[in-house]
Enzyme design. Structure first.
Site, PDB file in Angstrom:
ATOM      1  N   GLY A   1       0.840  -1.186   0.000  1.00  0.00           N
ATOM      2  CA  GLY A   1       0.000   0.000   0.000  1.00  0.00           C
ATOM      3  C   GLY A   1       0.868   1.226   0.000  1.00  0.00           C
ATOM      4  O   GLY A   1       2.089   1.146  -0.133  1.00  0.00           O
ATOM      5  N   GLY A   2       0.205   2.379   0.180  1.00  0.00           N
ATOM      6  CA  GLY A   2       0.945   3.628   0.179  1.00  0.00           C
ATOM      7  C   GLY A   2       1.901   3.706   1.358  1.00  0.00           C
ATOM      8  O   GLY A   2       2.973   4.289   1.264  1.00  0.00           O
ATOM      9  N   MET A   3       1.478   3.123   2.470  1.00  0.00           N
ATOM     10  CA  MET A   3       2.276   3.266   3.687  1.00  0.00           C
ATOM     11  C   MET A   3       3.402   2.259   3.763  1.00  0.00           C
ATOM     12  O   MET A   3       4.456   2.535   4.310  1.00  0.00           O
ATOM     13  CB  MET A   3       1.389   3.081   4.915  1.00  0.00           C
ATOM     14  CG  MET A   3       0.472   4.242   5.183  1.00  0.00           C
ATOM     15  SD  MET A   3      -0.148   4.192   6.852  1.00  0.00           S
ATOM     16  CE  MET A   3      -1.049   2.689   6.925  1.00  0.00           C
ATOM     17  N   GLY A   4       3.176   1.070   3.308  1.00  0.00           N
ATOM     18  CA  GLY A   4       4.193   0.046   3.499  1.00  0.00           C
ATOM     19  C   GLY A   4       3.851  -1.227   2.779  1.00  0.00           C
ATOM     20  O   GLY A   4       3.110  -1.227   1.797  1.00  0.00           O
ATOM     21  N   GLN A   5       4.373  -2.305   3.314  1.00  0.00           N
ATOM     22  CA  GLN A   5       4.281  -3.576   2.616  1.00  0.00           C
ATOM     23  C   GLN A   5       3.877  -4.659   3.621  1.00  0.00           C
ATOM     24  O   GLN A   5       4.237  -4.585   4.802  1.00  0.00           O
ATOM     25  CB  GLN A   5       5.653  -3.899   2.039  1.00  0.00           C
ATOM     26  CG  GLN A   5       5.652  -4.967   0.992  1.00  0.00           C
ATOM     27  CD  GLN A   5       7.045  -5.279   0.509  1.00  0.00           C
ATOM     28  OE1 GLN A   5       8.000  -5.248   1.280  1.00  0.00           O
ATOM     29  NE2 GLN A   5       7.156  -5.610  -0.767  1.00  0.00           N
TER      30      GLN A   5
ATOM     31  N   LYS B   1       3.640  -6.620   8.622  1.00  0.00           N
ATOM     32  CA  LYS B   1       3.372  -5.354   7.932  1.00  0.00           C
ATOM     33  C   LYS B   1       4.429  -4.354   8.385  1.00  0.00           C
ATOM     34  O   LYS B   1       4.596  -4.130   9.592  1.00  0.00           O
ATOM     35  CB  LYS B   1       1.977  -4.851   8.297  1.00  0.00           C
ATOM     36  CG  LYS B   1       1.542  -3.623   7.529  1.00  0.00           C
ATOM     37  CD  LYS B   1       0.066  -3.330   7.793  1.00  0.00           C
ATOM     38  CE  LYS B   1      -0.440  -2.200   6.928  1.00  0.00           C
ATOM     39  NZ  LYS B   1      -1.872  -1.975   7.116  1.00  0.00           N
TER      40      LYS B   1
ATOM     41  N   ASP C   1     -12.805   1.768   5.574  1.00  0.00           N
ATOM     42  CA  ASP C   1     -12.325   1.396   4.237  1.00  0.00           C
ATOM     43  C   ASP C   1     -12.681  -0.051   3.911  1.00  0.00           C
ATOM     44  O   ASP C   1     -11.850  -0.807   3.414  1.00  0.00           O
ATOM     45  CB  ASP C   1     -10.811   1.629   4.144  1.00  0.00           C
ATOM     46  CG  ASP C   1     -10.328   1.676   2.687  1.00  0.00           C
ATOM     47  OD1 ASP C   1     -11.170   1.917   1.794  1.00  0.00           O
ATOM     48  OD2 ASP C   1      -9.126   1.485   2.444  1.00  0.00           O
TER      49      ASP C   1
END
Lengths: 194, 801
Positions: free
Chosen positions: B41-45, B61, B161
């Site tokens: 995602g935008g924040m991390g993996q 994560k 979400d």
């Protein structure tokens, strides 16, 4: 807004007032000129160019300090999600009304040129309410809501002028530079790409 | 946005604080063996991580190490806090949260083996995968998700979400709600409580699943999650989101506008009870939505065949439900099995005992499979048609579905798809096959065709067909049967027979609106627009919702020159059936008649949005653009029209005219040759080609074309004049004069006719006649290119006198 006095002025008069402003303190002075003013629609007729394909950008006046544009919108037309490269921007309605959607940028990666957008507010721009782009959240989208069923013409004052902007693609999470062009300049249609 | 310097300082402060924070105490991530990525995602993996100490796999994560936005870090921490508070079978437990030696934040949680709901939904839409993922399983999973969300709401957490990508379906039937990174407590509306993270007005979510209040940036509460559940249910049932839009921005705008569809708007065969449940969850007013717990309870009730709180049951529905309960059939797992349920109930009554029940269940399963495939086929075709996919792609789906089994339902569905892609012959073949293979046969093919083309195919079709079958079997000659015979005749192109049969139907029942409408269509084909308009008007008096009747009347009015009336009718067609490109194209044509090319262009564009390959819309677009002097674009439009339908002689001819005006006579000539190959009797094209030939110096060829054009249409003044001129140049002034006399008789003020006749008269030494024509010529066309020559000739005539 109850109790507020609105002054109608022709677009040429607005240009003259802005031209008289000194460079120093231009932004603050321009804001005072714009707010509380209503544009006379007839004075905008030379700049009315509507297209069924896309909204049109029509140059009214430009110098080193500022640029004044008339944007013409058929019902249902909208801009891309974009910013103004840190320049000040005010919008006034000449005809109809528009809706402005502001976005906040998250996780912006200057190298990969990726980001994530979140919608933050929806503001209706009407003839008696000039609007400034929020300098804290300058990424926005403007549209003429199709259900309103009427054309719109908005006058945009930019200080300083700019000829590119960042356009955001929420679907792909990227943003890119886009060259801006005019549909007409000083009331005369111009060739594509100008 | 955060300035980089300030952000870096802020990050350093966070890292320093983290060192003191026991929840994020440094941890040896070395004990974890990192595996493949599960998501990004935008924040991390998120990666698979094997804990060597405990020998188990987990999901790790991690935040991107170079991310300096403190908001992201705070959100990551928030996810850890939220997940630590949630203990539910459908929410993966958090094993650990920490910071590694490099200062990288991580969350370690249970790894869910399975696949995301988004993937399952994609397969549900594919015929081959129907058996792999059953609708009841998905509904059961969605109920579990709703229960988990209800639990989270109960402890004060909203997800914000929810979407199929964030729901994981496990191997053992479990459903897990993932990605709580955007969750927050729903008592956190005030900005002061969490500055920089949950400011007033911030909205987070995914367009298509987020409710209007979230899209507008207003504070959201638990109903926002319920809206997302409704959107997911809609997607499960129909394959479509309730919010239309090809891009995230357009879906966002549609949400803000409140343009939220309910499942039955998207797919007619959606079970009414689930449609009601989804519609309730998708209510614009958050207060009107059910709670997540109520949503889950209704899904469970549906799966058990019990009444739903969200659905209002009519008397008939209550009776049907009661009968089914008495029959003991548990075939209500899906409302799509309504037909099946009826068949099974009959079987059960006839045989009784367990064998009958087993037989009924088998029949039901088979029929349900068949129906499911048919539904998938239609849903896929919907998507493809809406996207303007080529007919061959759509028909590829038809073939794939038929390869699964040529059952009656699949054949019907396939025929329906063929009708939508204007493959009427193929549709007819499929229906004939259905008739032949599944006695007693459905001979009323025309009726199905009619209903489908009226946008009315679906459950009603079945009712009508069955009624017709019964009537035919009983030898009844009633109005409806006559009507069906008439429609069948129309489908075969025998419009005289269709008109007769419709008339018989109306003698038996003058209130049968469809028969009036059928006769209107027949009369249009038979060249009787007056009669067609009258019949369509009668149809509309009886049934004003018939789009085909409005369309027929509009066509009649266009032919009668009542263009404004036609536009009004087409407005109604578009109101009733807004997805018909033909209606937009017809209205565009009407606007061209009304000399309003701008509005015409808008309609053609709408038609092309609906059907990007619509030849009529491209052709009309070309005409409108040419009227607006946008010739290059017009040329492109005509070219697209020709590509879409190479047999359209008008498109070839229009492009020829344009090419000629754009200075491409050779191209124009080629196009005219194609026009005349397709339509040898096109007098206008012959006239134009004659001009092209004359310009190229081929006077004999030109004369031949004009002669042929005049054999077809003797009222073409320019053609007479041109041929006269050609004959003069070929040395036959008498024949030239005869032609020019005809031209002047037809158009006395035609400058060319006058000038050409003057030249013929000069050649024949009829000087007074020539002078009279030249004087008239310079009078009506003083700026004509030949005016100077005419004046010089006049001067010479005066001097010679």
């Amino acid at each position: 807004m109850p109790g507020r006095t609105l002054v109608t002025l022709a677009i040429d008069d607005l240009v003259r007032e802005l031209e008289r402003l000194p460079e120093e303190g231009f932004v603050e002075a321009a804001r005072d000129v714009v707010h509380g003013r209503v544009l006379a629609p007839r004075s905008l007729e030379p700049y009315q160019f509507f297209s069924t394909r896309h909204y049109t950008r029509n140059l009214i006046f430009k110098n080193d300090l500022f640029e004044l544009l008339a944007l013409c919108w058929e019902p249902g037309q909208q801009s891309s999600v974009h910013n103004h490269r840190g320049q000040q921007c005010w919008m006034m309605m000449g005809l109809g009304r528009l809706e402005n959607l502001n976005f906040r940028v998250h996780d912006r990666d200057e190298v990969a040129r990726t980001c994530r957008l979140e919608p933050t507010s929806v503001i209706e721009i009407t003839r008696d309410q000039a609007m400034s782009v929020d300098p804290d959240e300058p990424v926005h989208l403007i549209r003429n809501v199709e259900a309103w069923g009427e054309r719109a013409l908005s006058v945009h004052l930019y200080s300083r002028p700019f000829d590119t902007c960042e356009v955001y693609c929420p679907e792909r999470g990227i943003y890119m530079d886009v060259q801006l062009s005019y549909w007409s300049t000083h009331g005369r249609p111009c060739a594509p790409g100008r | 946005m955060v300035a980089p310097d300030a952000a870096a300082a802020s990050l350093a402060a966070y890292r320093a604080a983290a060192a003191q924070d026991p929840r994020f105490a440094p941890h040896a991530l070395d004990a974890l063996e990192r595996g493949p990525a599960l998501g990004e995602g935008g924040m991390g993996q998120v990666v698979v991580a094997k804990d060597r100490r405990l020998g188990r796999e987990a999901a790790l994560k991690v935040i991107q190490p170079d991310l300096v936005d403190p908001t992201v870090i705070r959100r990551f921490e928030r996810e850890a806090e939220v997940m630590a508070r949630l203990e539910h079978p459908a929410i993966p437990p958090l094993y650990e949260a920490g910071t590694d030696a490099r200062g990288q934040r991580y969350l370690l949680m249970r790894k869910v083996a399975g696949e995301p709901l988004s993937l399952v939904l994609r397969r549900l839409r594919a015929p081959a995968g129907v058996r792999a993922a059953r609708m009841p399983d998905v509904l059961d999973a969605l109920a579990r998700v709703a229960e988990a969300v209800a639990y989270a709401h109960g402890v004060g957490i909203i997800h914000r979400d929810l979407k199929p990508q964030n729901v994981m379906l496990g191997r053992w039937g479990e459903a897990m709600v993932l990605d709580w990174g955007l969750a927050r407590r729903h008592d956190e509306d005030a900005p002061t409580q969490d500055p920089g993270l949950t400011r007033e007005g911030e909205t987070i979510g995914t367009p298509g699943y987020m409710p209007p209040e979230q899209a507008r940036g207003n504070p959201v509460g638990p109903p926002a999650d319920v809206f997302a559940l409704g959107a997911i249910l809609c997607e499960v049932l129909t394959g479509h989101l309730p919010v239309e839009g090809a891009t995230a921005v357009n879906r966002l705008l549609a949400t803000i506008d409140g343009r939220i569809a309910r499942p039955r708007d998207l797919r007619r065969d959606t079970p009414p009870e689930l449609d009601s449940l989804a519609a309730a969850a998708l209510a614009l007013d958050p207060a009107a939505r059910p709670t997540a717990a109520a949503f889950a309870a209704d899904l469970r009730a549906f799966l058990r065949g019990e009444p739903l709180a969200a659905h209002h049951y009519g008397r008939r529905e209550r009776l049907v439900r009661s009968a089914r309960r008495r029959a003991g059939a548990l075939l209500l797992a899906l409302a799509v099995t309504a037909l099946v349920g009826g068949a099974a109930a009959v079987t059960l009554r006839a045989r009784g005992a367990q064998a009958a029940a087993e037989e009924g269940a088998r029949l039901a399963a088979e029929a349900r499979d068949a129906l499911q495939r048919a539904m998938d086929l239609l849903a896929e075709a919907d998507v493809l048609v809406a996207r303007g996919a080529p007919a061959r792609d759509v028909l590829g789906r038809v073939d794939a579905a038929l390869a699964e089994g040529r059952t009656r339902f699949v054949l019907w569905a396939a025929a329906g798809v063929c009708l939508r892609t204007e493959q009427a012959d193929r549709a007819r073949d499929l229906l004939v096959e259905s008739v032949d293979r599944f006695p007693p046969g459905l001979r009323e093919l025309g009726l199905l065709h009619r209903l489908a083309s009226s946008g009315l195919a679906g459950a009603d079709t079945t009712v009508w067909l069955e009624r017709l079958l019964a009537a035919r079997a009983a030898g009844v000659r009633d109005a409806l049967t006559c009507y069906a015979v008439g429609v069948d005749a129309g489908v075969r192109g025998d419009w005289r027979a269709a008109e007769r049969a419709a008339g018989e139907a109306l003698e038996l029942d003058p209130r049968l609106a469809w028969a009036w409408e059928l006769r209107a269509g027949a009369r249009l084909h038979l060249g009787d627009p007056d009669g067609a308009e009258a019949d369509a008007t009668r149809a509309l008096e009886l049934e004003p919702w018939l789009p085909s009747a409005w369309q027929n009347r509009a066509t009649a009015r266009l032919r009668l020159g009542r263009v404004e009336g036609a536009v009004a009718d087409l407005d109604r067609v578009i109101g009733l059936a807004p997805t018909r490109p033909e209606a937009f194209t017809s209205r565009g044509n009407a606007y061209v008649h009304l000399n309003d090319p701008t509005r015409a262009l808008q309609d053609y564009d709408r038609a092309l949005n609906l059907a990007p390959g619509h030849p009529g819309a491209w052709k009309g677009r070309g005409v409108a653009l040419a009227r607006l002097e946008r010739r290059d674009e017009a040329l492109e439009a005509f070219t697209r029209a020709i590509e879409a339908d190479p047999d359209d002689a008008d498109a070839w001819r229009n492009r020829a005219v344009l090419r000629d005006r754009l200075g491409d006579p050779a191209g124009a000539r080629e196009d005219l040759d194609r026009t005349l190959a397709l339509r040898p009797d096109d007098a206008a094209a012959l006239e134009l080609r004659g001009v092209a030939r004359a310009v190229a110096g081929d006077l004999a060829g030109a004369e031949a074309d004009w002669t042929r054009a005049l054999e077809i249409d003797r009222s073409r003044a320019n053609c007479w004049s041109n041929r006269g001129h050609a004959r003069l140049l070929r040395g036959d002034p008498r024949a030239a004069l005869a032609d020019c006399d005809r031209a002047v008789a037809l158009a006395p003020d035609s400058p060319d006719a006058r000038y050409n006749r003057a030249q013929a008269r000069l050649a024949l030494e009829d000087l007074p006649g020539a002078r009279a024509d030249l004087e008239r010529f310079v009078e009506v066309a003083p700026t004509h290119p030949k005016a100077a020559n005419a004046r010089a000739q006049l001067e010479r005539l005066r001097m010679s006198r």
